[in-house]
Design a protein around this motif. Structure first.
Motif, mmCIF file in Angstrom:
data_model
loop_
_atom_site.group_PDB
_atom_site.id
_atom_site.type_symbol
_atom_site.label_atom_id
_atom_site.label_comp_id
_atom_site.label_asym_id
_atom_site.label_seq_id
_atom_site.Cartn_x
_atom_site.Cartn_y
_atom_site.Cartn_z
ATOM 1 N N VAL A 34 1.154 -7.675 -9.212
ATOM 2 C CA VAL A 34 1.226 -7.093 -7.973
ATOM 3 C C VAL A 34 0.237 -7.960 -7.217
ATOM 4 N N ASP A 35 0.469 -7.929 -5.734
ATOM 5 C CA ASP A 35 -0.194 -8.878 -4.813
ATOM 6 C C ASP A 35 -0.020 -8.265 -3.396
ATOM 7 N N LEU A 36 -1.173 -8.400 -2.832
ATOM 8 C CA LEU A 36 -1.184 -7.973 -1.363
ATOM 9 C C LEU A 36 -1.750 -9.078 -0.348
ATOM 10 N N ASP A 37 -1.254 -9.456 0.475
ATOM 11 C CA ASP A 37 -1.720 -10.729 1.459
ATOM 12 C C ASP A 37 -2.514 -10.213 2.686
ATOM 13 N N ASP A 38 -2.900 -10.856 3.642
ATOM 14 C CA ASP A 38 -3.777 -10.635 4.507
ATOM 15 C C ASP A 38 -3.034 -9.636 5.715
ATOM 16 N N GLU A 39 -1.959 -9.803 5.622
ATOM 17 C CA GLU A 39 -1.102 -9.218 6.631
ATOM 18 C C GLU A 39 -0.581 -7.682 6.120
ATOM 19 N N GLY A 40 -0.786 -7.541 5.006
ATOM 20 C CA GLY A 40 -0.494 -6.184 4.293
ATOM 21 C C GLY A 40 0.729 -6.051 3.643
ATOM 22 N N VAL A 41 1.182 -7.180 3.410
ATOM 23 C CA VAL A 41 2.612 -7.334 2.686
ATOM 24 C C VAL A 41 2.402 -7.288 1.071
ATOM 25 N N ALA A 42 2.837 -6.269 0.648
ATOM 26 C CA ALA A 42 2.750 -6.078 -0.901
ATOM 27 C C ALA A 42 3.606 -6.848 -1.724
ATOM 28 N N THR A 43 3.563 -7.596 -2.660
ATOM 29 C CA THR A 43 4.547 -8.205 -3.442
ATOM 30 C C THR A 43 4.442 -7.580 -4.709
ATOM 31 N N ALA A 66 6.192 4.373 -2.817
ATOM 32 C CA ALA A 66 4.973 4.905 -3.474
ATOM 33 C C ALA A 66 3.816 3.751 -3.106
ATOM 34 N N LEU A 67 4.059 2.573 -2.881
ATOM 35 C CA LEU A 67 3.090 1.624 -1.812
ATOM 36 C C LEU A 67 2.845 1.624 -0.516
ATOM 37 N N GLY A 68 4.158 2.355 0.248
ATOM 38 C CA GLY A 68 3.759 2.614 1.401
ATOM 39 C C GLY A 68 2.813 3.876 1.871
ATOM 40 N N GLU A 69 2.604 4.351 0.822
ATOM 41 C CA GLU A 69 1.407 5.517 1.112
ATOM 42 C C GLU A 69 0.016 4.849 1.039
ATOM 43 N N LEU A 70 -0.030 3.763 0.569
ATOM 44 C CA LEU A 70 -1.207 3.328 0.702
ATOM 45 C C LEU A 70 -1.708 2.656 2.061
ATOM 46 N N PRO A 71 -2.709 3.026 2.748
ATOM 47 C CA PRO A 71 -2.932 2.427 3.917
ATOM 48 C C PRO A 71 -3.031 1.061 4.226
ATOM 49 N N GLU A 72 -3.317 0.261 3.240
ATOM 50 C CA GLU A 72 -3.577 -1.244 3.264
ATOM 51 C C GLU A 72 -1.917 -1.776 3.303
ATOM 52 N N VAL A 73 -1.112 -1.186 3.069
ATOM 53 C CA VAL A 73 0.159 -1.834 2.515
ATOM 54 C C VAL A 73 0.967 -1.385 3.989
ATOM 55 N N LYS A 74 1.423 -2.478 4.597
ATOM 56 C CA LYS A 74 2.403 -2.517 5.832
ATOM 57 C C LYS A 74 3.826 -2.722 5.499
#
Length: 102
Positions: A34-43, A66-74
């Motif tokens: 799993v990864d999260l970039d600076d723009e909030g895009v989770a991979t 599931a990941l959309g429920e995390l505030p950091e994930v756009k």
């Protein structure tokens, strides 16, 4: 991405249950990275238990939710890969016990 964020993402993915096996995709060993970039895009780099898995789209939708429920994930990108291939050896001890696998 720091370890706390990675742990949060993996924790969220533990709510994604494989409909056929009844165990979450993290403990099944389906999530490779799993990864999260600076723009909030989770991979999410993951696999499925088989190439012909008819429930693949359902699992991908659940990952997005599931990941959309995390505030950091756009936004979420799910990359399904077939290498390395999944095997029961990738399952956690918990998943093996729940499914009666040795």
């Amino acid at each position: 991405m720091d370890q706390d964020m990675k742990d949060s993402m993996l924790g969220a993915l533990e709510n994604v249950i494989d409909p056929e096996l009844g165990i979450d995709i993290v403990n099944l060993g389906l999530v490779y990275d799993v990864d999260l970039d600076d723009e909030g895009v989770a991979t999410v780099t993951m696999t499925l238990t088989s190439m012909g898995c008819p429930l693949g789209p359902v699992i991908v939708d659940q990952v997005n939710t599931a990941l959309g429920e995390l505030p950091e994930v756009k936004n979420t990108n799910v990359n399904i890969v077939w290498n390395p291939p999944w095997s029961k050896d990738k399952m956690s001890r918990y998943a093996k016990m729940a499914l009666g696998v040795r």
